[in-house]
Enzyme design. Sequence first.
Site, PDB file in Angstrom:
ATOM      1  N   LYS A   8       0.864  -1.038   0.315  1.00 30.63           N
ATOM      2  CA  LYS A   8       0.007   0.142   0.371  1.00 30.63           C
ATOM      3  C   LYS A   8       0.880   1.381  -0.148  1.00 30.63           C
ATOM      4  CE  LYS A   8      -4.025   1.264   2.395  1.00 30.63           C
ATOM      5  NZ  LYS A   8      -5.137   1.847   0.990  1.00 30.63           N
TER       6      LYS A   8
HETATM    7  N1  PMP Z   1      -8.102  -1.613  -2.402  1.00 30.15           N
HETATM    8  C1  PMP Z   1      -7.784  -0.762  -2.440  1.00 30.15           C
HETATM    9  C2  PMP Z   1      -7.224  -0.065  -3.967  1.00 30.15           C
HETATM   10  C3  PMP Z   1      -7.514   0.352  -1.400  1.00 30.15           C
HETATM   11  O1  PMP Z   1      -6.994   1.171  -1.224  1.00 30.15           O
HETATM   12  C4  PMP Z   1      -8.478  -0.132  -0.033  1.00 30.15           C
HETATM   13  C5  PMP Z   1      -8.564   0.905   1.380  1.00 30.15           C
HETATM   14  N2  PMP Z   1      -6.693   0.648   1.540  1.00 30.15           N
HETATM   15  C6  PMP Z   1      -9.029  -1.627  -0.767  1.00 30.15           C
HETATM   16  C7  PMP Z   1      -8.818  -2.874  -1.586  1.00 30.15           C
HETATM   17  C8  PMP Z   1      -9.484  -1.977   0.539  1.00 30.15           C
HETATM   18  O2  PMP Z   1      -8.506  -2.698   1.032  1.00 30.15           O
HETATM   19  P1  PMP Z   1      -8.739  -2.885   3.754  1.00 30.15           P
HETATM   20  O3  PMP Z   1     -10.005  -3.291   3.695  1.00 30.15           O
HETATM   21  O4  PMP Z   1      -7.389  -3.081   3.853  1.00 30.15           O
HETATM   22  O5  PMP Z   1      -9.163  -1.257   3.945  1.00 30.15           O
END
Ligand code: PMP
Length: 304
Positions: free
Chosen positions: A155
């Site tokens: 991320k």
């Molecule tokens: N995909 C992307 C590109 C994101 O930015 C997010 C948000 N973090 C998610 C999926 C969902 O991830 P999470 O459930 O861990 O928030």
Amino acid sequence: MSAHPEYIWMNGDFVKWEDAKVHVMTHALHYGTGVFEGLRAYPTKDDLAVFRLPEHTKRFFDSAKVYLLKCAYTPAQLEEATLELLRRNKLHSPTYIRPLLYVAKLGLDLDTFGSPTSAIIIASPFERLFAKPGISVCVSSWRRIHESATPPIAKACGNYINSTLAKLEASQKGFDDAILLDQNGLVSEGTGENVFLVRGKKVITPDLASSVLEGVTRDTMIQIADDEGFDVEEREVNRVELYTSDEVFFVGSAAEVTPILEVDGRKVGSGQPGLVAEKIRQLYGQTVRGEVERYRHWLTRVYR
Ligand code: PMP
């Protein structure tokens, strides 16, 4: 309380919101050299609680590892800093938490190895990402970034320039959000959400080879759907399945469970939030608020 919380945690200190500043030469500002997280705290019957704090912390350190970013704090220290920040800001309502670790050197040299980093945590009241019961999306003409270039599973700040292109396209065309295809033309994910489809008793989500972020909510959904007796599949998903499934919905820490009612101008199912998404949305809401005993281990209490 003022419109914004009083403190931001910055490199070990609780700094006043107004004073949490960086220099314009900061490397991360120029090149997106940082990693971050997005998680939430929710009020429960007797305390505010952070949802799946260790899992988000682990992903944060995994993302940092990909980019060889050093963090001066241990996972335990960052988790304690998060809880203390919520307490100092006297937060009791639904809150969004944003930890960020970035290359803090002042300079334009691209070699970041061994560079100083800064770690910050922001915590701010936040209710809903989409203020409607269901949304419309387009399939973006931009493809999702690929593992071979900037791995989506980490991320990283810079990754989000890809999401921004897709989001801009969606809003210019009058859609609420976009779904991106991967480099092979298979369904990947939303701009900041993972995507799920319902076909009969099957609950389907693109597999980890489809250039997705390994979402914490995605994992929560897989467990909840499995426990509810659905047949959960992680597999390749074709674009046309977005048009022909009974239901499509987004999941994410910010988006929670958001039904998608229309894709590229085609109604999904009846064009109304579907029964499965609705059931999972309710269960997710109860889970994050500590109302489901079997999932209470996902909560970290703030005030104790
Ligand atoms: N995909 C992307 C590109 C994101 O930015 C997010 C948000 N973090 C998610 C999926 C969902 O991830 P999470 O459930 O861990 O928030």
